[in-house]
Design a protein around this motif. Structure first.
Motif, PDB file in Angstrom:
ATOM      1  N   GLY A 178       0.801  -1.270   0.189  1.00 46.52           N
ATOM      2  CA  GLY A 178      -0.079   0.074  -0.128  1.00 46.52           C
ATOM      3  C   GLY A 178       0.712   1.411  -0.013  1.00 46.52           C
ATOM      4  N   LEU A 179       2.025   1.153   0.850  1.00 49.44           N
ATOM      5  CA  LEU A 179       2.785   2.379   0.842  1.00 49.44           C
ATOM      6  C   LEU A 179       3.436   2.724  -0.774  1.00 49.44           C
ATOM      7  N   LEU A 180       4.050   1.703  -1.355  1.00 55.58           N
ATOM      8  CA  LEU A 180       4.375   1.939  -2.877  1.00 55.58           C
ATOM      9  C   LEU A 180       3.267   2.146  -3.535  1.00 55.58           C
ATOM     10  N   ARG A 181       2.185   1.242  -3.570  1.00 58.88           N
ATOM     11  CA  ARG A 181       1.203   1.367  -4.610  1.00 58.88           C
ATOM     12  C   ARG A 181       0.292   2.779  -4.393  1.00 58.88           C
ATOM     13  N   TRP A 182      -0.097   2.923  -3.298  1.00 56.96           N
ATOM     14  CA  TRP A 182      -1.195   3.904  -3.145  1.00 56.96           C
ATOM     15  C   TRP A 182      -0.558   5.364  -2.423  1.00 56.96           C
ATOM     16  N   TYR A 183       0.215   4.980  -1.472  1.00 57.30           N
ATOM     17  CA  TYR A 183       0.517   6.222  -0.605  1.00 57.30           C
ATOM     18  C   TYR A 183       1.554   7.129  -1.465  1.00 57.30           C
ATOM     19  N   LEU A 184       2.610   6.609  -1.772  1.00 62.08           N
ATOM     20  CA  LEU A 184       3.521   7.380  -2.753  1.00 62.08           C
ATOM     21  C   LEU A 184       3.130   8.161  -3.829  1.00 62.08           C
ATOM     22  N   PRO A 185       2.388   7.505  -4.683  1.00 60.56           N
ATOM     23  CA  PRO A 185       1.578   8.107  -5.740  1.00 60.56           C
ATOM     24  C   PRO A 185       0.536   8.992  -5.409  1.00 60.56           C
ATOM     25  N   LEU A 186      -0.352   8.875  -4.347  1.00 56.74           N
ATOM     26  CA  LEU A 186      -1.366   9.834  -4.337  1.00 56.74           C
ATOM     27  C   LEU A 186      -1.105  10.878  -3.316  1.00 56.74           C
ATOM     28  N   ALA A 187      -0.134  10.967  -2.483  1.00 54.96           N
ATOM     29  CA  ALA A 187       0.158  12.045  -1.768  1.00 54.96           C
ATOM     30  C   ALA A 187       1.587  12.358  -1.768  1.00 54.96           C
ATOM     31  N   PRO A 188       2.103  12.647  -2.823  1.00 62.76           N
ATOM     32  CA  PRO A 188       3.415  12.843  -2.794  1.00 62.76           C
ATOM     33  C   PRO A 188       3.961  14.120  -2.084  1.00 62.76           C
ATOM     34  N   GLU A 189       3.133  15.127  -2.125  1.00 60.69           N
ATOM     35  CA  GLU A 189       3.442  16.406  -1.673  1.00 60.69           C
ATOM     36  C   GLU A 189       3.499  16.257  -0.269  1.00 60.69           C
ATOM     37  N   SER A 190       3.113  15.290   0.512  1.00 58.99           N
ATOM     38  CA  SER A 190       3.333  15.012   2.013  1.00 58.99           C
ATOM     39  C   SER A 190       4.404  14.139   2.504  1.00 58.99           C
ATOM     40  N   ILE A 191       5.045  13.711   1.502  1.00 61.89           N
ATOM     41  CA  ILE A 191       6.063  12.778   1.851  1.00 61.89           C
ATOM     42  C   ILE A 191       7.369  13.304   2.478  1.00 61.89           C
ATOM     43  N   GLU A 192       7.750  14.530   1.983  1.00 60.45           N
ATOM     44  CA  GLU A 192       8.708  15.456   2.828  1.00 60.45           C
ATOM     45  C   GLU A 192       8.619  15.573   4.124  1.00 60.45           C
ATOM     46  N   PHE A 193       7.204  15.736   4.453  1.00 63.67           N
ATOM     47  CA  PHE A 193       6.791  16.031   5.874  1.00 63.67           C
ATOM     48  C   PHE A 193       6.945  14.653   6.541  1.00 63.67           C
ATOM     49  N   PHE A 194       6.642  13.546   6.133  1.00 70.54           N
ATOM     50  CA  PHE A 194       6.545  12.445   6.801  1.00 70.54           C
ATOM     51  C   PHE A 194       7.938  11.601   6.819  1.00 70.54           C
ATOM     52  N   GLN A 195       8.555  11.836   5.866  1.00 69.85           N
ATOM     53  CA  GLN A 195       9.743  10.814   5.598  1.00 69.85           C
ATOM     54  C   GLN A 195      10.745  10.814   7.005  1.00 69.85           C
ATOM     55  N   PRO A 196      11.247  11.960   7.469  1.00 74.31           N
ATOM     56  CA  PRO A 196      12.021  11.952   8.778  1.00 74.31           C
ATOM     57  C   PRO A 196      11.485  10.986   9.856  1.00 74.31           C
ATOM     58  N   TRP A 197      10.036  11.238  10.006  1.00 75.61           N
ATOM     59  CA  TRP A 197       9.238  10.546  11.236  1.00 75.61           C
ATOM     60  C   TRP A 197       9.247   9.015  10.742  1.00 75.61           C
ATOM     61  N   ILE A 198       8.847   8.715   9.417  1.00 78.17           N
ATOM     62  CA  ILE A 198       8.746   7.212   9.398  1.00 78.17           C
ATOM     63  C   ILE A 198      10.102   6.603   9.282  1.00 78.17           C
ATOM     64  N   ILE A 199      11.306   7.194   9.054  1.00 82.05           N
ATOM     65  CA  ILE A 199      12.434   6.676   8.858  1.00 82.05           C
ATOM     66  C   ILE A 199      12.922   6.472  10.278  1.00 82.05           C
ATOM     67  N   LEU A 230      12.875  -2.406   8.625  1.00 79.36           N
ATOM     68  CA  LEU A 230      13.857  -2.124   8.020  1.00 79.36           C
ATOM     69  C   LEU A 230      13.401  -1.837   6.277  1.00 79.36           C
ATOM     70  N   ILE A 231      12.303  -2.732   5.996  1.00 81.46           N
ATOM     71  CA  ILE A 231      11.734  -2.447   4.586  1.00 81.46           C
ATOM     72  C   ILE A 231      11.220  -0.990   4.467  1.00 81.46           C
ATOM     73  N   ALA A 232      10.451  -0.635   5.667  1.00 78.28           N
ATOM     74  CA  ALA A 232       9.649   0.460   5.660  1.00 78.28           C
ATOM     75  C   ALA A 232      10.654   1.632   5.490  1.00 78.28           C
ATOM     76  N   ALA A 233      11.537   1.358   6.222  1.00 72.09           N
ATOM     77  CA  ALA A 233      12.676   2.458   6.330  1.00 72.09           C
ATOM     78  C   ALA A 233      13.413   2.700   4.882  1.00 72.09           C
ATOM     79  N   GLY A 234      13.762   1.489   4.144  1.00 73.40           N
ATOM     80  CA  GLY A 234      14.369   1.587   2.764  1.00 73.40           C
ATOM     81  C   GLY A 234      13.193   2.134   1.575  1.00 73.40           C
ATOM     82  N   ILE A 235      11.894   1.920   1.936  1.00 81.04           N
ATOM     83  CA  ILE A 235      11.119   2.554   0.897  1.00 81.04           C
ATOM     84  C   ILE A 235      11.063   3.894   1.064  1.00 81.04           C
ATOM     85  N   PHE A 236      11.266   4.425   2.323  1.00 81.25           N
ATOM     86  CA  PHE A 236      11.096   5.817   2.667  1.00 81.25           C
ATOM     87  C   PHE A 236      12.435   6.536   2.287  1.00 81.25           C
ATOM     88  N   THR A 237      13.207   6.015   1.941  1.00 78.32           N
ATOM     89  CA  THR A 237      14.419   6.816   1.304  1.00 78.32           C
ATOM     90  C   THR A 237      14.162   7.392  -0.069  1.00 78.32           C
TER      91      THR A 237
END
Lengths: 479, 465
Positions: free
Chosen positions: A246-267, A301-308
């Motif tokens: 879901g992260l790969l398929r739905w979250y990243l393409p649908l709300a890319p503007e928010s990634i910058e905000f969440f990236q440090p938190w998630i990693i 670790l997978i989640a961290a890798g995806i969020f790079t």
């Protein structure tokens, strides 16, 4: 469509046959989708984007029943339809609940195939919920005392997460030009940064619970420990991957503007989760609980890798999703067999099992090596890519995340040592044909991916490049 | 119109045939007649066959059957047929009951198709008077008599208030024909600065009170739980499904007429909708009786349907049709199962479902489908109905939709009581005393219909509308 319908029909057939169904029939039924999947690969290929392969108007002309196929979907379908037969074969010794478990597992197979193929947001949500139903019944009716408490916590976590995701999808839906739920239409919605963060938060919550990321993980250990083996395998081996997918398929393409905000938190949370899971796993006495926490650590670790957000991190993530599914299902199968033979799965009460059954010992050792990520087993390439991606993001974090390799070796080999070596207290039952077959599939997967990980990476490459391009288009910076 | 004729003549025939016969011998006739009116309505809506002669008997400014009226008539006759068939084994009731049900349905058809407030009033009366009798048809039961009296007294008052509203509207607009009524206030509204006469506002409020009473929306719902609980099950289902759907169709027609001045009435209607949803669902949570829980669930559904009244788009009546279809089928199914589950030991409480999954797994399955459809869980028709309703109402009343979503979430609490008792609680009754279920095929058929309509609603709707 048939890849969703056939398992559901198979589930009904199994339930209808009741005690008369035997493990042969169920195994054969669960293998049919694998054959269908092969035809998908040959017919549709993996290089031309996410193609619709089935399309029907469903709730309205713009809310359609659309199934898509590409490399990413293909890998997840491969994992599901390869592992479900293993799970079905593993359930043979559980005579009391066998029919019920097999039927629910087959139903789950259909629902999971739907999750991975859905190209319409509402359909994705519905299959997502549908996949929850069988596991809900498995934990509710077969996990002994405290079943209700455990199931309620699991249910509340996942249900609240799903509702948040539904709210986000509905928000996007109401802002599409033609009231459509299709992936393309949802992606085309222009969001401001604040809107995107809210929408992203809703979607992320559902996935973070399912993965699970650190503060949302407390349902996991109890559910894994007390579920019957098939339930733990389904949850950890395949259902977790719904969240990552879901992260790969739905979250990243649908709300890319928010990634910058969440990236440090998630990693940050992921790295914390890696260490937390590993450290707790070292202290566990119950083998199932140990595997549950080890799984928490690996998946973080997978989640961290995806969020790079690098192609390497995403590809490593997908590879590791597959590998983790194989390994964790294998480990749960080992524990299940040990528990069935000896009546316990507490490390303190076990020992010397290696003497009684050599081939079992070899399978267990292979799975352990794969989990520890020894080179030339399946765990190594994915973990290496992920750590490399995290290093590129932040070297200090990768240092912390890298500790997992050491910790993992500690807890896995501790488990092997206490259960297999030392003074012999118990014996392992001799394996039956179905267990040999299950371990055979797992062994091939472990060695094949260990030697040629490129097999899977090539399949998924073009899908990943597409996702990374979308993300970098939205951010305007990124490799 | 054809549905009205068939139903009316069948009702008269049944009334006389059954003067001294038991009902069960004639229920098949009633089912056939109702199915015939359903099919004929459907065919005349689709233009397959034409009953124009019948239409011309009544002036078009009194009653008019257009496409959607035919479709609603078809739906109601179908639901009534299912109800009569499902509850056909009420052996101690006379055949006059069947006649009364069908007369009541005639009233429903009049309410569907009215073009003149007098017809609406007549429809309400023709619908209600047989129901007063039917509510009290368990003559030896105190609760039934109480229900009948309560319903009659409250109903009579609400009709009085409705009539007063009609008089005010006549005073304010100078007409009681739908086509003429709306013109004056819309015109006045269009001319900036002209105030809407108080008579029209007051009249509209008073007429709405009468109709909100019929759909059991808060704060005019107090009769519903007692009457639902006391009435015989068949009458309760009839009230919960057919009366409610009909009243909403009629209400929608009335409000669409006054659509030009919707900002004068949409505010309070929206608030009433919110109160109804919250009240119905919260009160539903604390009920112990199955029928009382279902009564509050039907109150909550009335609250959701208030959203439909605020959409104000005549091309969207299919939403109400589909919602009515999903809601009615699920209600019939759940009422039927609880009707047959009730035993001497557990006449009203949820304990009647204990151990149902062990005793009779298929019935338990049907119960789950029915309850989940009412709750609006995906791949049941109830989900799609709620989805259409909420997503189209989003533009006109976002806050009400928000409250509706919250209410749906709360409602899961009491809908899961059914599932909990059927699957988790063990039966405390000996095998010999267990109730036996007849009509299992019917239950499974309705469940399959709910799932099928839920899985492909658009196919159904494209075919129907």
């Amino acid at each position: 469509m048939e890849i969703i319908l056939i398992p559901i029909i198979a589930a009904l057939v199994t339930a209808g046959l009741g005690k008369r169904s035997n493990v042969w029939i169920s195994t054969l039924l669960s293998l049919i989708p694998l054959a269908i999947l092969y035809t998908y690969f040959t017919r549709f290929g993996v290089d031309n984007g996410w193609k619709s392969i089935f399309d029907l108007p469903w709730i309205s002309d713009n809310i359609r029943f659309t199934l898509g196929f590409d490399g990413l979907t293909g890998i997840l379908l491969l994992l599901t339809n390869l592992m479900v037969p293993v799970i079905v074969m593993a359930g043979i010794r559980d005579d009391e609940n066998r029919v019920k478990l097999t039927a629910l597992t087959l139903f789950m197979q259909g629902a999971l195939n739907g999750v991975f193929m859905a190209q319409d947001g509402l359909m994705f949500y519905i299959f997502w919920e549908l996949a929850l139903i069988p596991i809900y019944f498995i934990t509710l009716t077969m996990s002994g005392e405290n079943a209700f408490k455990i199931t309620l916590r699991f249910f509340l976590y996942t249900f609240i997460g799903s509702l948040a995701m539904l709210a986000s999808l509905l928000y996007l839906f109401l802002h599409t030009s033609n009231y459509s739920f299709s992936f393309e239409a949802l992606r085309a919605v222009e969001l401001s940064r604040i809107e995107s963060i809210w929408v992203g938060a809703g979607i992320l919550l559902a996935f973070a619970v399912k993965i699970p990321l650190l503060p949302f993980h407390s349902w996991q250990a109890d559910t894994y420990t007390h579920s019957p083996a098939a339930g733990s395998m389904l949850l950890s081996g395949i259902m977790l991957k719904m969240g990552l997918y879901g992260l790969l398929r739905w979250y990243l393409p649908l709300a890319p503007e928010s990634i910058e905000f969440f990236q440090p938190w998630i990693i940050g949370l992921s790295v914390a989760g890696i260490l937390y899971g590993a450290l707790i796993a070292i202290r566990q006495k119950d083998m199932k609980r140990l595997i549950a926490f080890s799984s928490l650590s690996h998946v973080a670790l997978i989640a961290a890798g995806i969020f790079t957000l690098t192609a390497e991190g995403l590809e490593g993530g997908v590879l590791q999703m597959f590998v983790h599914g194989v390994n964790v299902i294998g480990l749960f199968l080992v524990v299940e067999l040990i528990e069935k033979s000896t009546g316990t799965r507490l490390l303190g009460e076990l020992g010397g099992l290696a003497k009684s059954n050599r081939s079992f010992m070899i399978f267990f050792m292979l799975l352990a090596l794969g989990t520890v990520a020894v080179p030339f087993t399946n765990g190594f390439p994915g973990e290496f890519m992920l750590l490399k991606a995290v290093y590129a993001y932040n070297p200090n974090l990768s240092l912390l995340a890298g500790l997992t390799i050491i910790f993992c070796a500690v807890y896995i080999f501790r488990m092997v040592q206490f259960s297999m070596f030392g003074e012999g207290k118990h014996e392992v039952l001799s394996l039956k044909w179905n267990e040999y077959l299950a371990f055979g599939i797992l062994t091939v997967a472990i060695l094949l991916i260990g030697f040629v990980p490129q097999l899977l990476i090539d399949v998924v490459h073009s899908s990943i490049i597409q996702i990374v391009t979308w993300v970098s288009e939205a951010k305007g910076v990124l490799s | 119109m054809i549905a009205l004729f068939i139903t009316f003549f069948a009702a008269v025939v049944l009334l006389f045939l059954g003067l001294n016969k038991k009902e069960s011998s004639f229920s098949n006739l009633a089912v056939v007649a109702l199915m015939a009116s359903s099919i004929c309505s459907f065919c005349s809506a689709k233009g397959i066959c034409n009953f124009a002669i019948l239409e011309s008997w009544v002036p078009a400014n009194m009653m008019l059957f257009g496409y959607s009226e035919h479709m609603f008539a078809s739906l109601l006759a179908f639901v009534a047929a299912v109800i009569v068939f499902a509850f056909r084994k009420n052996d101690n009731l006379g055949t006059d009951q069947l006649g009364l049900i069908m007369f009541s349905l005639c009233g429903a058809f009049m309410m569907l198709s009215y073009q003149h407030i007098v017809m609406l009033f007549l429809g309400i009366e023709v619908l209600s008077i047989p129901l007063y009798v039917l509510a009290g048809s368990k003559k030896e039961s105190l609760a039934s008599n109480e229900a009948s009296l309560k319903y009659f007294l409250m109903g009579a008052f609400s009709t009085g208030i409705f009539l007063l509203g009609t008089a005010f509207i006549y005073g304010g607009t100078g007409s009681l024909e739908l086509e003429m009524m709306g013109i004056k206030p819309s015109f006045m509204h269009a001319m900036e600065g002209m105030p809407i006469p108080t008579l029209i506002n007051a009249g509209l409020i008073l007429m709405s009170v009468g109709l909100l009473f019929k759909v059991a929306a808060a704060p005019f719902h107090f009769w519903a739980p007692d009457v639902y609980e006391g009435s015989p099950n068949r009458t309760t289902v009839f009230m919960a499904t057919i009366v409610k759907i009909t009243a909403f169709v009629a209400f929608n027609k009335l409000l669409t007429t006054f659509g030009g001045i919707h900002n004068t009435w949409s505010g309070w209607l929206c608030v009433l909708g919110m109160i109804t949803i919250v009240w119905g669902n919260l009160a539903g949570l604390v009920q112990n009786g199955v029928k009382r829980t279902l009564a509050f669930s039907s109150i909550a559904h009335a609250g959701y349907l208030v959203m439909f009244l605020l959409i104000l788009d005549e091309s969207k009546t299919w939403i109400l049709w589909y919602y009515g279809f999903a809601y009615a089928m699920a209600s019939v199914l759940v009422f039927l199962i609880s009707h047959q589950s009730a035993s001497e030991k557990n006449p009203v409480g949820f304990d009647m479902f204990n151990g149902l999954s062990k005793r009779s797994p298929w019935v338990a399955f049907a119960l789950v489908v029915g309850v989940l459809s009412m709750a609006g869980i995906p791949i049941s028709a109830g989900f799609d109905a709620k989805f259409y309703l909420f997503s189209f109402a989003w533009q006109s009343s976002p806050w009400l939709v928000g409250v509706g979503l919250l209410g749906s979430a709360i409602s899961i609490g009491y809908y899961f009581k059914f599932i909990k008792h059927a699957f988790l609680v063990k039966s405390d009754v000996d095998a010999s005393e267990e109730v036996s279920y007849t009509d299992k095929p019917l239950m499974l058929l309705i469940a399959a219909l709910l799932l099928l309509a839920g899985a492909m609603p658009w196919v159904l709707l494209k075919w129907v509308f």
